[in-house]
Design a protein around this motif. Structure first.
Motif, PDB file in Angstrom:
ATOM      1  N   GLN A  17      50.925   0.072  25.823  1.00 13.10           N
ATOM      2  CA  GLN A  17      51.005   1.118  26.732  1.00 13.10           C
ATOM      3  C   GLN A  17      49.941   2.171  26.521  1.00 13.10           C
ATOM      4  O   GLN A  17      49.689   2.412  25.447  1.00 13.10           O
ATOM      5  N   LYS A  18      49.185   2.612  27.524  1.00  8.43           N
ATOM      6  CA  LYS A  18      47.982   3.515  27.348  1.00  8.43           C
ATOM      7  C   LYS A  18      48.489   4.743  27.263  1.00  8.43           C
ATOM      8  O   LYS A  18      49.083   5.363  27.879  1.00  8.43           O
ATOM      9  N   VAL A  19      47.979   5.750  26.288  1.00  5.52           N
ATOM     10  CA  VAL A  19      48.198   7.017  25.891  1.00  5.52           C
ATOM     11  C   VAL A  19      46.927   7.773  25.899  1.00  5.52           C
ATOM     12  O   VAL A  19      45.941   6.998  26.163  1.00  5.52           O
ATOM     13  N   ASN A  20      46.758   9.113  25.746  1.00  6.65           N
ATOM     14  CA  ASN A  20      45.523   9.724  25.440  1.00  6.65           C
ATOM     15  C   ASN A  20      45.824  11.011  24.615  1.00  6.65           C
ATOM     16  O   ASN A  20      46.347  11.610  24.989  1.00  6.65           O
ATOM     17  N   MET A  21      45.211  10.970  23.208  1.00  7.05           N
ATOM     18  CA  MET A  21      45.164  11.985  22.386  1.00  7.05           C
ATOM     19  C   MET A  21      44.218  12.989  22.345  1.00  7.05           C
ATOM     20  O   MET A  21      43.137  12.524  22.667  1.00  7.05           O
ATOM     21  N   TYR A  67      32.633   5.563  21.966  1.00  8.21           N
ATOM     22  CA  TYR A  67      34.149   5.329  22.482  1.00  8.21           C
ATOM     23  C   TYR A  67      34.557   4.240  22.008  1.00  8.21           C
ATOM     24  O   TYR A  67      34.079   3.371  21.308  1.00  8.21           O
ATOM     25  N   ASP A  95      36.378   8.849  42.093  1.00  6.37           N
ATOM     26  CA  ASP A  95      35.277   8.236  42.248  1.00  6.37           C
ATOM     27  C   ASP A  95      34.840   7.583  43.720  1.00  6.37           C
ATOM     28  O   ASP A  95      33.544   7.574  43.946  1.00  6.37           O
ATOM     29  N   THR A 154      35.156  13.663  32.070  1.00 10.10           N
ATOM     30  CA  THR A 154      34.981  13.664  30.685  1.00 10.10           C
ATOM     31  C   THR A 154      36.162  14.982  30.181  1.00 10.10           C
ATOM     32  O   THR A 154      36.258  15.915  30.842  1.00 10.10           O
ATOM     33  N   CYS A 199      30.077   3.195  45.786  1.00 10.05           N
ATOM     34  CA  CYS A 199      31.077   2.543  45.738  1.00 10.05           C
ATOM     35  C   CYS A 199      31.188   1.480  47.104  1.00 10.05           C
ATOM     36  O   CYS A 199      30.086   1.775  48.044  1.00 10.05           O
ATOM     37  N   LEU A 230      48.833  13.003  26.334  1.00 13.69           N
ATOM     38  CA  LEU A 230      48.997  12.318  27.606  1.00 13.69           C
ATOM     39  C   LEU A 230      49.815  11.022  27.640  1.00 13.69           C
ATOM     40  O   LEU A 230      49.151  10.215  26.860  1.00 13.69           O
ATOM     41  N   ARG A 236      36.787   9.011  23.233  1.00 12.31           N
ATOM     42  CA  ARG A 236      35.626   9.408  22.365  1.00 12.31           C
ATOM     43  C   ARG A 236      36.086   9.854  20.958  1.00 12.31           C
ATOM     44  O   ARG A 236      37.216  10.301  20.870  1.00 12.31           O
ATOM     45  N   TYR A 262      40.779  17.241  31.235  1.00 15.18           N
ATOM     46  CA  TYR A 262      39.744  16.435  31.707  1.00 15.18           C
ATOM     47  C   TYR A 262      39.109  17.102  32.838  1.00 15.18           C
ATOM     48  O   TYR A 262      39.936  17.873  33.450  1.00 15.18           O
ATOM     49  N   MET A 310      46.496   9.552  35.946  1.00 16.97           N
ATOM     50  CA  MET A 310      45.204  10.436  35.857  1.00 16.97           C
ATOM     51  C   MET A 310      44.283   9.303  36.412  1.00 16.97           C
ATOM     52  O   MET A 310      43.317   9.414  36.989  1.00 16.97           O
ATOM     53  N   GLU A 311      44.436   7.896  35.898  1.00 16.79           N
ATOM     54  CA  GLU A 311      43.360   6.719  36.293  1.00 16.79           C
ATOM     55  C   GLU A 311      43.294   6.491  37.797  1.00 16.79           C
ATOM     56  O   GLU A 311      42.525   6.257  38.209  1.00 16.79           O
ATOM     57  N   PRO A 359      52.297   7.548  28.675  1.00 19.78           N
ATOM     58  CA  PRO A 359      51.913   6.500  29.791  1.00 19.78           C
ATOM     59  C   PRO A 359      51.861   6.879  31.067  1.00 19.78           C
ATOM     60  O   PRO A 359      50.815   6.643  31.914  1.00 19.78           O
ATOM     61  N   VAL A 382      48.843   9.055  32.030  1.00 14.53           N
ATOM     62  CA  VAL A 382      47.698   8.257  31.960  1.00 14.53           C
ATOM     63  C   VAL A 382      47.395   7.347  33.215  1.00 14.53           C
ATOM     64  O   VAL A 382      46.364   7.225  33.912  1.00 14.53           O
TER      65      VAL A 382
END
Lengths: 475, 475
Positions: free
Chosen positions: A115-119, A205, B106, B185, A32, B90, A186, B205, B98-99, B92, B95
């Motif tokens: 809007q970002k989600v994660n299932m 992905y 990182d 992951t 980094c 998860l 994924r 995760y 978490m990001e 919005p 997410v």
């Protein structure tokens, strides 16, 4: 006020990077944005490579099978490594490129209100039975049971899950719609014939977006906004994509388009009309048809890789799960849905397929894992004195061009000739390769700069290099 | 030169966000750094919530089971939504948090030389048979077969996969080591008793790092570097973690430490020695022991949530897969390994568990999904004229404090009183809540600023707000 400021800052303060550690790790590779004097060096990269083609294919367990340019190059330079048929380890360069691609996707999706989600990947069988896809998807679904015998599949797509989630909201108002919900996760498909590396894998992905609108008209507007965002995305990547009318397949719905990258190894056959810009996947046309349905002109055919797919679903899923909202008249009404996919890992491989030569990878500029590779002279050569200048140039670049922090790699394998390292750099496709050789010892020093994406080679002073690089866009 | 610059820039140019689209989406919610005049508004957020506790638990299929504060709060404010036992959507806000956490991870991992990879979830049975874990992991492994009958598990951890990958490298030199390879992951464990939301799930995760060194001494140095990076991470998050000696469990190896967050609902029992700083998971001690093995002083006991775990593995895995490198004497030698886990989703829940009150979520400042919530006056109220000032303040913040672009949310539900919206904002835990009310109509205007993490409330002018916010650290 001053006291308040001090106290408020005290909380999130602390160092941005745990610099105190660096003193203990003087010779380690820094990945980094490294501190001054800490440079990214190529010799410490983890990059499993030098596979011969027969090793490559036997690692995949299919020694008699075909391969393609992107798969071969990605294996050879250490971008991916096979884990099992259709499943790959993504190695550090690929992870960097993919993270950049995801940032571009995030920007485009969020610009239109995504809007970002994660299932979860584990998807309960009952959801898939409700839509009959537990049966109709057949052997493509990877299925398993938990310790209690409950059945799941590994989600190849998430229409069922997201529609059930929306349906669980009992008080949704038309004023809140549209919802454009997406994720980058994924996906799993037990392909009958995984091949071409990341182009057709079993675990890959995807960006999948699901939209919920209050009327068919609003849903159509959403549909065209998403298609425009896809076009904008491919434009920014410098990839010439064709949007073609497509079959709805197992997803269903009443309208569908594919975003195709025209290339010979593509598995899809497309027809295009040069006069009226009609375009379609041949699946959608009567097989005997040779003229354009729109203008009756002759059609030309090409092959393509599907990198995106959009569906207007109507109420196909919302009616099954009863995903409703309260409409302007205070009555419950079914949400109008769309779904929109982008093959994230596939876009990486497809871009390499269309941009690269047979021997050298070329990346979309925005996605290159590192923007700059700096090659100092060989140890013991006549130009050795230029090594220090190369080091200073490295530091100057990362200081003066902040967006290039973490983007400049020093090829410190100085036991190799410049020529050998340039050959490697060419193969890896860094957009800019900078060499410190003879002319770096002139006054003022000149560096040899290879601009890989234009094919130009120029000699620039330090100021020239900095000016050139300050214009590089990094995502 | 000028021509070259133009051509080189032409490639990665194009707009950073597809602004031309914005004109078509005037009323849509904008989520990424929006253009001037485009504001993030709360009314368009997708935030399934208002679940009663019985609904929450029945959605998880375990209506008689216990819950905990973080699970309850996360369900109530729409951070997560149950998909099946131990599996969560998860939403919005989560997410985003978490990001941010992944970005901090990182930074810390790359500071010590970590390189990011990404390995498949589908893990071939033969790898697990080689280490005997196919049997010893028992029902915790989720297993499945593909269409050809080949067996896989869903990776709960990746020692086998990464060691086999390193072993496939036949020409590794000691000069390239150490390698510190990590990924973020999803992991899968068929927990006998998933519970407490993200604290003990079946799909979650993880950050898992695997290190390869050329000698036990070098591996020990790597071990302490990683432990220090973990400490630095938790410091930056403002979480007081205890590092305790731990059992190696099914992973194996000869040394292990856990990073534990002390809290009552923790499932681990820890003993700490106040005099000599000895600390251990009670698992590692003789059960009859009540005094400290180091100084013989009395031990105190506490409960903790395990958020990180480090293992010194030695050659346990490298000997099975024959992961070798060429040593300084030109001879093949087995790599010395370590492995290091961080529960990513678990850290989010654990942080909420320890920082929040019974009713209000509090985030580690760096991880808050949005840093600022701006509350304009109620429509039709005496202060309504301040609405415009609030809008201008929004624009000023995102212009003057660039790191807050995309971090400021406007609570545009102006049919609600300020009090009601402040109550919500409190519950959601934005680090800064700014209210435009009566005193915004003074000259100069004053805004009411709630600094949630210090508990202070102050009235500041626009300049004061900007100065305060310019010191906020955002990852």
């Amino acid at each position: 006020m001053e006291g308040l400021l001090t106290r408020c800052t005290a909380l999130p303060a602390l160092a941005t990077c745990s610099h105190q550690l660096l003193q203990y790790a003087p010779q380690r590779f820094h990945h980094c944005a490294p501190r001054r004097g800490k440079r990214l060096v190529l010799s410490r990269m983890f990059q499993p490579q030098k596979l011969r083609e027969d090793q490559v294919l036997s690692l995949e367990g299919r020694s008699g099978d075909l391969t393609c340019k992107s798969q071969r190059l990605m294996l050879q330079v250490g971008l991916i490594h096979p884990a099992s048929p259709g499943c790959y380890h993504l190695l550090p360069y690929t992870v960097r490129a993919m993270e950049k691609l995801v940032r571009v996707i995030d920007q485009e999706m969020q610009t239109i209100g995504g809007q970002k989600v994660n299932m979860p990947s584990l998807s309960p069988a009952e959801l898939w039975r409700a839509t009959n896809r537990w049966d109709s998807m057949g052997r493509e679904l990877l299925r398993l049971r938990d310790r209690h015998g409950k059945e799941y599949c590994l989600g190849p797509t998430h229409e069922e899950a997201i529609t059930a989630l929306i349906a669980s909201q009992k008080t949704l108002s038309y004023k809140q719609l549209p919802f454009l919900l997406y994720q980058v996760t994924r996906k799993f498909r037990d392909e009958p014939r995984p091949r071409f590396g990341l182009l057709r894998g079993r675990e890959f992905y995807m960006k999948d977006m699901y939209t919920f609108d209050s009327s068919p008209e609003a849903a159509q507007l959403t549909y065209s906004l998403v298609c425009d965002a896809y076009s904008s995305l491919f434009n920014r990547l410098g990839l010439r994509c064709v949007k073609v009318q497509a079959d709805v397949g197992s997803i269903g719905g009443t309208m569908s388009h594919e975003f195709q990258l025209p290339v010979d190894i593509g598995e899809d056959r497309l027809v295009l009309c040069p006069s009226c810009h009609f375009s379609a996947n041949v699946e959608t046309l009567d097989s005997s048809r040779t003229n354009c349905p729109a203008c009756q002109g002759p059609l030309t055919e090409t092959k393509g890789i599907e990198v995106g797919h959009t569906f207007y679903l109507g109420t196909k899923y919302s009616s099954i799960f009863n995903a409703q909202f309260i409409n302007v008249h205070g009555k419950p009404s079914l949400a109008e849905m769309g779904c929109y996919g982008l093959g994230v890992t596939r876009i990486l491989a497809a871009a390499i397929e269309v941009l690269s030569t047979e021997d050298c990878i070329r990346w979309p500029s925005l996605l290159a894992p590192y923007q700059v590779c700096l090659i100092p002279p060989k140890k013991g050569s006549k130009e050795e004195a230029a090594a220090e200048l190369a080091g200073h140039l490295y530091d100057h670049i990362t200081e003066v061009v902040p967006q290039l922090q973490g983007e400049v790699l020093l090829d410190d394998r100085t036991h190799l000739t410049i020529g050998n390292r340039l050959k490697d750099a060419n193969k890896f496709g860094y957009p800019f390769v900078i060499i410190a050789a003879k002319r770096a010892l002139e006054d003022p020093a000149h560096f040899e700069v290879w601009c890989q994406n234009t094919g130009e080679v120029v000699f620039l002073t330090r100021e020239g290099v900095l000016e050139l690089l300050s214009r590089v866009q990094v995502v």
